[in-house]
Design a protein around this motif. Sequence first.
Motif, PDB file in Angstrom:
ATOM      1  N   VAL A 162     145.258  37.263  24.966  1.00 51.27           N
ATOM      2  CA  VAL A 162     145.678  38.624  25.310  1.00 51.27           C
ATOM      3  C   VAL A 162     144.488  39.573  25.341  1.00 51.27           C
ATOM      4  O   VAL A 162     144.563  40.658  25.917  1.00 51.27           O
ATOM      5  CB  VAL A 162     146.761  39.128  24.322  1.00 51.27           C
ATOM      6  N   LEU A 163     143.369  39.183  24.741  1.00 46.02           N
ATOM      7  CA  LEU A 163     142.170  40.018  24.703  1.00 46.02           C
ATOM      8  C   LEU A 163     141.472  40.043  26.060  1.00 46.02           C
ATOM      9  O   LEU A 163     141.546  39.082  26.839  1.00 46.02           O
ATOM     10  CB  LEU A 163     141.201  39.514  23.637  1.00 46.02           C
ATOM     11  N   GLY A 164     140.763  41.134  26.321  1.00 47.24           N
ATOM     12  CA  GLY A 164     139.998  41.255  27.555  1.00 47.24           C
ATOM     13  C   GLY A 164     138.514  41.151  27.306  1.00 47.24           C
ATOM     14  O   GLY A 164     138.052  40.936  26.186  1.00 47.24           O
ATOM     15  N   GLY A 165     137.747  41.296  28.395  1.00 50.79           N
ATOM     16  CA  GLY A 165     136.304  41.317  28.277  1.00 50.79           C
ATOM     17  C   GLY A 165     135.625  39.971  28.453  1.00 50.79           C
ATOM     18  O   GLY A 165     134.410  39.875  28.288  1.00 50.79           O
ATOM     19  N   TYR A 166     136.367  38.936  28.792  1.00 50.93           N
ATOM     20  CA  TYR A 166     135.760  37.614  28.975  1.00 50.93           C
ATOM     21  C   TYR A 166     136.520  36.841  30.035  1.00 50.93           C
ATOM     22  O   TYR A 166     137.668  37.153  30.359  1.00 50.93           O
ATOM     23  CB  TYR A 166     135.737  36.835  27.669  1.00 50.93           C
ATOM     24  N   ASN A 167     135.875  35.826  30.590  1.00 53.64           N
ATOM     25  CA  ASN A 167     136.484  34.976  31.601  1.00 53.64           C
ATOM     26  C   ASN A 167     136.520  33.551  31.060  1.00 53.64           C
ATOM     27  O   ASN A 167     135.499  32.869  31.029  1.00 53.64           O
ATOM     28  CB  ASN A 167     135.682  35.025  32.898  1.00 53.64           C
ATOM     29  N   PRO A 168     137.676  33.098  30.593  1.00 54.60           N
ATOM     30  CA  PRO A 168     137.748  31.798  29.898  1.00 54.60           C
ATOM     31  C   PRO A 168     137.326  30.616  30.754  1.00 54.60           C
ATOM     32  O   PRO A 168     136.770  29.645  30.224  1.00 54.60           O
ATOM     33  CB  PRO A 168     139.224  31.700  29.484  1.00 54.60           C
TER      34      PRO A 168
END
Length: 433
Positions: free
Chosen positions: A388-394
């Motif tokens: 649910v967290l943002g700021g990254y591209n898994p």
Amino acid sequence: MKYDVVIAGGGLAGLTCGVKLAESGLSCAIISAGQSALHFSSASLDLLSALPDGQPVTEPFSALAELARQAPSHPYSVMGECGVRRAISQAMVLLQQDELQLQGQAEKNHWRLTPMGQWRMSWLSPAVVPVLQEKNSTDLPPLAIVGITGFLDFQAEMTAAALTRSGHPAQAYTIHLPCLDKLRNNPSEFRSVNIARLLDIPQNRLQLADELKQCAIAEQALVLPACFGLDDRDAVAFLQQQLGKTVYQLPTLPPSLLGIRLHQALLNRFRRAGGFVMPGDTVVSARREGSRITQLFSRNHGDIPLQAAQFVLASGSFFSNGLVSDIDHIYEPLLNLRLTETLARKAWTSADLFARQRYMEAGVAVNAHLNPADDNGTITNLYAIGAVLGGYNPLQEGCGAGVSLATAMYAAEQILTQAAADKKVMHETEVNA
């Protein structure tokens, strides 16, 4: 219903956070909508495989400083290098205690074999999966890639051909198992989980071993699709004993037996620690007083509130509706929490399927304690963790599982510290009274 902690979401992040809290003595409940993304995963866990600029990462910890420079809103950057190292160390301890055997180390990624016959960097992989410490290593012996007649979710010939082209000799074989004929007649039912239910029956397991012996396989190591050993943890060891050869498994198209094993192992462990699971349920609303959540309400429990001192949001990303999009914006549906950034609709995707897809970087923004905020400010007893967290591209950065585990352990640490402080205040109040 009152608990110390209520967790919304039963995927990798929610379960590991719950295990840590329950084993530390807190009463903990997990509200889980259904199958987690683990059922569709390879069960190999990534920590960090690439920086946002595309530079490959072989030593994740050594890359954290540069990651913070390139992506200051990445969950690892928010937690800080010391926080990430501490959280990952705790995750390693938690996972190593589990009945599911994993191989790997946080200091350096290894290379795992994929069902496509390619090698991909990972942090942890199931012990039954072939791995190399260096991509160009010749440590593995020639492999026999074994498929099952009619099973379309694993293509032995394609895997063997790709391996051979990359310098790792492999030969494809196909076996026919009469015990699977009934499933084979219905392709929609001929899936890994259903096959495993049959091959876990002792006489069918013997039939599998006998069929493999009759193939006259010359190679000393066999790679089979992960479609046996769902309930029988000794299935691979049994085959190795019968054949006198090393036996590996590779994940198939979903549902993935290796992912299901990981999910089930964590779920069983959470329950053994006293945790309570509410399956098939969804959080629909929350009651807030000042800077704190006081109650959650779920679909199945109607107007009966779930009360706790601390809450964890582990609702996942778009896959599990932890994030939702409409025609022109992305939002968090439960509390309308602030996101890391708001992109224009045309910037969400790229026409190149394999390029960076920016919508995947959308998610909830948090402070250094993993507390999110809405328009009324920070919610001090709510912790957002995982997808649910943002700021990254898994996918592009190869860090989805690592973010889930690191934030789960980090949030659990914050919760346990606060619980200890609350207990101390309560004790002092009782003494003074």
